[in-house]
Scaffold this motif. Structure first.
Motif, PDB file in Angstrom:
ATOM      1  N   SER A  58       7.593   6.377   6.136  1.00  0.00           N
ATOM      2  CA  SER A  58       7.462   5.495   6.779  1.00  0.00           C
ATOM      3  C   SER A  58       5.979   5.307   6.994  1.00  0.00           C
ATOM      4  O   SER A  58       5.115   6.206   6.541  1.00  0.00           O
ATOM      5  N   GLU A  59       5.334   4.332   8.037  1.00  0.00           N
ATOM      6  CA  GLU A  59       3.881   4.171   8.138  1.00  0.00           C
ATOM      7  C   GLU A  59       3.616   5.339   8.948  1.00  0.00           C
ATOM      8  O   GLU A  59       2.364   5.965   8.732  1.00  0.00           O
ATOM      9  N   SER A 119       3.205   8.316   6.619  1.00  0.00           N
ATOM     10  CA  SER A 119       1.819   8.039   5.901  1.00  0.00           C
ATOM     11  C   SER A 119       0.567   8.367   6.766  1.00  0.00           C
ATOM     12  O   SER A 119      -0.423   8.941   6.269  1.00  0.00           O
ATOM     13  N   ALA A 120       0.686   7.936   7.912  1.00  0.00           N
ATOM     14  CA  ALA A 120      -0.397   8.331   8.785  1.00  0.00           C
ATOM     15  C   ALA A 120      -0.704   9.894   9.139  1.00  0.00           C
ATOM     16  O   ALA A 120      -1.927  10.288   9.234  1.00  0.00           O
ATOM     17  N   ARG A 128       0.828  -1.208   0.018  1.00  0.00           N
ATOM     18  CA  ARG A 128       0.180  -0.057  -0.055  1.00  0.00           C
ATOM     19  C   ARG A 128       0.835   1.252  -0.095  1.00  0.00           C
ATOM     20  O   ARG A 128       1.770   1.282   0.806  1.00  0.00           O
ATOM     21  N   HIS A 129       0.651   1.956  -1.122  1.00  0.00           N
ATOM     22  CA  HIS A 129       1.586   3.404  -1.158  1.00  0.00           C
ATOM     23  C   HIS A 129       0.695   4.571  -1.192  1.00  0.00           C
ATOM     24  O   HIS A 129      -0.276   4.553  -1.651  1.00  0.00           O
ATOM     25  N   THR A 130       1.219   5.481  -0.231  1.00  0.00           N
ATOM     26  CA  THR A 130       0.440   6.875  -0.356  1.00  0.00           C
ATOM     27  C   THR A 130       1.283   7.917  -0.824  1.00  0.00           C
ATOM     28  O   THR A 130       2.422   7.961  -0.908  1.00  0.00           O
ATOM     29  N   GLN A 136      -3.838   6.907  -2.620  1.00  0.00           N
ATOM     30  CA  GLN A 136      -3.272   5.696  -2.154  1.00  0.00           C
ATOM     31  C   GLN A 136      -3.436   4.494  -3.305  1.00  0.00           C
ATOM     32  O   GLN A 136      -4.255   4.741  -4.074  1.00  0.00           O
ATOM     33  N   GLU A 182      -2.964   0.065  -3.984  1.00  0.00           N
ATOM     34  CA  GLU A 182      -3.015  -0.970  -3.385  1.00  0.00           C
ATOM     35  C   GLU A 182      -2.502  -2.076  -4.381  1.00  0.00           C
ATOM     36  O   GLU A 182      -3.028  -2.095  -5.551  1.00  0.00           O
TER      37      GLU A 182
END
Lengths: 458, 458
Positions: free
Chosen positions: A314-315, A318-319, A217-219, A280, A282
């Motif tokens: 990083s996660e 992204s968050a 999953r990429h944002t 995003q 997937e």
């Protein structure tokens, strides 16, 4: 309404009927902190108990308002002191997760995020996702046909319901808990309960469609200098990454600046662009997918479709980007603030927003408009902030909905009608359509006891 | 029924009411070559004319059977000498194709293949596809919620309808021709008309959802030696090519041998494997997509998931592979042959097919069973061929549906109930569900004039 509720109390076990004083310790909803009102709040633990409560209410002419997570944006769950509230909070079990069949059976009171996490633990994916995930319930998602961030790829809640169980106004249980993707054996009656905001029945259990958990999953967050560019980049993504693009959330510059202002989110991109989009993808190939996205972003930068972009490393990063889109507390003060969820053709958006802005400035020279939303679905959210105390909903509604009539838009893309939009329903539906809705309501709830006065004005 | 039809004749222009003799020159349906029966066949050219005909029939107690392309597989369109037939064949215009909004507005009588081709000419894609594409109409597709080959990626017809216009039994026009992907303004009443087989209203126009035309499409035919392998390979494809796999059509060995026998299709793979599957991918990168598919096929061959595979080298070779799946005239003689469209969990398929085979052999030792279908959707088609003249439908139904009860299956995945499955509806729906269907039918068509006796037994 003066019927004695004592017999109703005995239908459920001890402590599962809260009296008005206890009810008043609850807030009316996420959006309204006033004490909740109700003659009583019932806490059933099973479909049979829901059925028993509704049957009693039906026989005694007692109106019922159903409660899920109380995050709805149309005041549909706000009960009065005359209503009995039926809260499904104790019916929150995840009954079954079937990895082979790609389905989960859950009770209506299960919180969305808990369902997302439980299926993820089994290597699966339930794609419905929205900002209220930590509070909203599957029953509420189904009753309102919730949309959210992944409609572009997975459709609305309607597309993710394989079966459901609901209780009619008279207590009849309608149960279709099959896991089949395809079932044309007779009318697809579950469709009646999806998106009818609890006015035709109380959803008690749902069979959800699950997908394989995406390996990657990429944002990204991008910025653009004009509307055609931010809309054109969406088309490029849909052409270049078909079946992979899972979100494209556009934010008008004023929104981005509003939520990244002093005390707000840290801005990953400069704050002076006219448009931003969180996207995003997937897919199944972590490295190759990332490369594909980088190539598409690189070309778009080269061709000036977008003028800036950041890919989180990083996660957490992204968050933080998603937080900008989803957590807008920053702009909710000072109250009042009015939230909208119109839908309209993408190409009509710039003129529409300009017209609303013009209306707003004329009415409240100091007022502010914040626009963002699910562009690919033709769905914009608008916050209207008059910067003037008092109840200005009617005036605010007028300035938002009036320019919608000319573009074939809807007053509700995903939040529903509830009570807040009752008088605007005729803007999006013909008299014949509304008459047919009333026919359905009368057929299924002849004494008008389920969420009365929601969707259709009394 | 003895009402004089003369006044009805004057509602439409000249020559648009065919008398019984002219009607009898038509075949009853694709499946039934007997002369069509009807008191009259009406040929409206507009929604207003449909409305006028229905209003007159409503006022005069005249039953109406609606005709699309007459390819339905449940005898739902077979009229009697007492019915008026309403054929939408002259309402076949493609009203609008909107490339920017991704939508097409078409009249109900438009033939599916013409719609597919017209949108392709604009660089777009309407993914609904089934063997009857050259004859079936969009109105029929919507009325039966048609499935077909691409459900795995795009869903059934229901998922591809953005808006529709329908005429109620009393002539009321319900019009929602909006192109919005999301509209939660009140009940989603279009759902009532999708899949209810013309019993709740006559669909006259439809807004179809369009997609960008895929730049690349790849087909392959594979063979496997056991059921777990052919089902397991589907899982591999779903994991490895998510958002790309657009068809996975499994054929049991007997079906493949049946249609590739003497005088049939040329077999691209040996004829002695137990299972075959036609698969298709859609994507944006012709070369890279082909390589990805070849890699996945190569690994599956290496790991013995599949034992043979062929990738067509031309459009003609690809069409020849699809012909094997779609053109089964070879096995339709000698009559009678009975066609089914059950749905059930994938893992239950081998035991289910074995049970049907056992039932068949017990009843007709010389009988043959041909199985194929949309595996990913849990949808199998079965041809039962008794090799015994006469009407054996009841016995054939029994041996196909009896083993379905134990596995939570449906007697109709995609063909509908029509009249052929009336007595089997209770196998797939509870008494409460059927009672609710009857409530809906009574509410929308109180005098039971629209396709009477279809879906719900009289």
């Amino acid at each position: 309404m003066t019927t004695d509720l004592h017999p109703l109390k005995h239908l459920l076990g001890d402590n599962r009927q809260l009296p008005p004083d206890d009810v008043a310790r609850r807030a009316t909803s996420y959006w309204n902190s006033a004490p909740m009102q109700a003659r009583a709040l019932m806490l059933p633990r099973s479909t049979q108990e829901v059925s028993a409560v509704l049957r009693w209410c039906h026989e005694n002419g007692q109106s019922v308002v159903t409660h899920g997570g109380l995050t709805g944006c149309a005041a549909g769950a706000e009960a009065t002191a005359d209503d009995v509230v039926l809260s499904l909070e104790k019916m929150n079990r995840i009954v079954e997760i079937d990895p082979v069949g790609g389905a989960a059976v859950v009770e209506a009171g299960a919180v969305l995020q808990r369902v997302q996490e439980a299926v993820a633990d089994e290597g699966l994916y339930f794609p419905l996702d929205l900002g209220a995930r930590g509070s909203c319930t599957i029953g509420g998602n189904v009753a309102t046909n919730a949309g959210g961030n992944h409609v572009i790829r997975y459709g609305m809640t309607r597309a993710q319901v394989l079966g459901l169980e609901a209780v009619l106004a008279d207590g009849t249980v309608i149960s279709d808990l099959s896991k089949m993707l395809k079932n044309n054996a007779g009318y697809d009656i579950k469709q009646l309960f999806i998106g009818s905001e609890g006015t035709l029945g109380v959803v008690t259990r749902v069979v959800l469609r699950l997908f394989p958990r995406p390996a990657a999953r990429h944002t990204a967050l991008v910025a653009a200098t004009d509307f055609d560019a931010v809309a054109g980049f969406l088309s490029v993504l849909q052409q270049r990454l078909p079946g992979s693009l899972s979100a494209y959330e556009v934010m008008w510059g004023d929104y981005y600046r509003g939520v990244t202002g002093e005390g707000g989110h840290r801005p990953p991109l400069d704050r002076d662009y006219p448009y931003y989009a969180v996207l995003q993808t997937e897919g199944s190939e972590p490295v190759a997918d990332a490369e594909r996205l980088e190539i598409v972003l690189g070309e778009a930068l080269e061709h000036d479709r977008i003028v800036d972009a950041v890919i989180p490393k990083s996660e957490a990063e992204s968050a933080a980007i998603w937080d900008i889109r989803e957590n807008f507390e920053q702009i909710l003060e000072p109250q009042p603030v009015y939230l909208y969820d119109v839908s309209l053709p993408i190409r009509a958006m710039p003129d529409y927003v300009a017209a609303v802005q013009q209306n707003l400035t004329r009415r409240w020279p100091e007022g502010r408009l914040y626009v963002f939303g699910h562009m690919a679905d033709g769905n914009l959210h608008l916050f209207v902030k008059p910067f003037e105390s008092g109840d200005h909903r009617a005036a605010s509604d007028e300035l938002v909905y009036q320019p919608l009539a000319g573009v074939g838009g809807s007053v509700s893309a995903e939040h529903g009608i509830g009570v807040e939009k009752l008088r605007w329903l005729p803007h999006s539906r013909t008299p014949a359509e509304i008459a047919l809705m009333r026919t359905l309501k009368r057929s299924l709830d002849p004494t008008n006891l389920l969420n009365p006065g929601r969707v259709l004005a009394e």
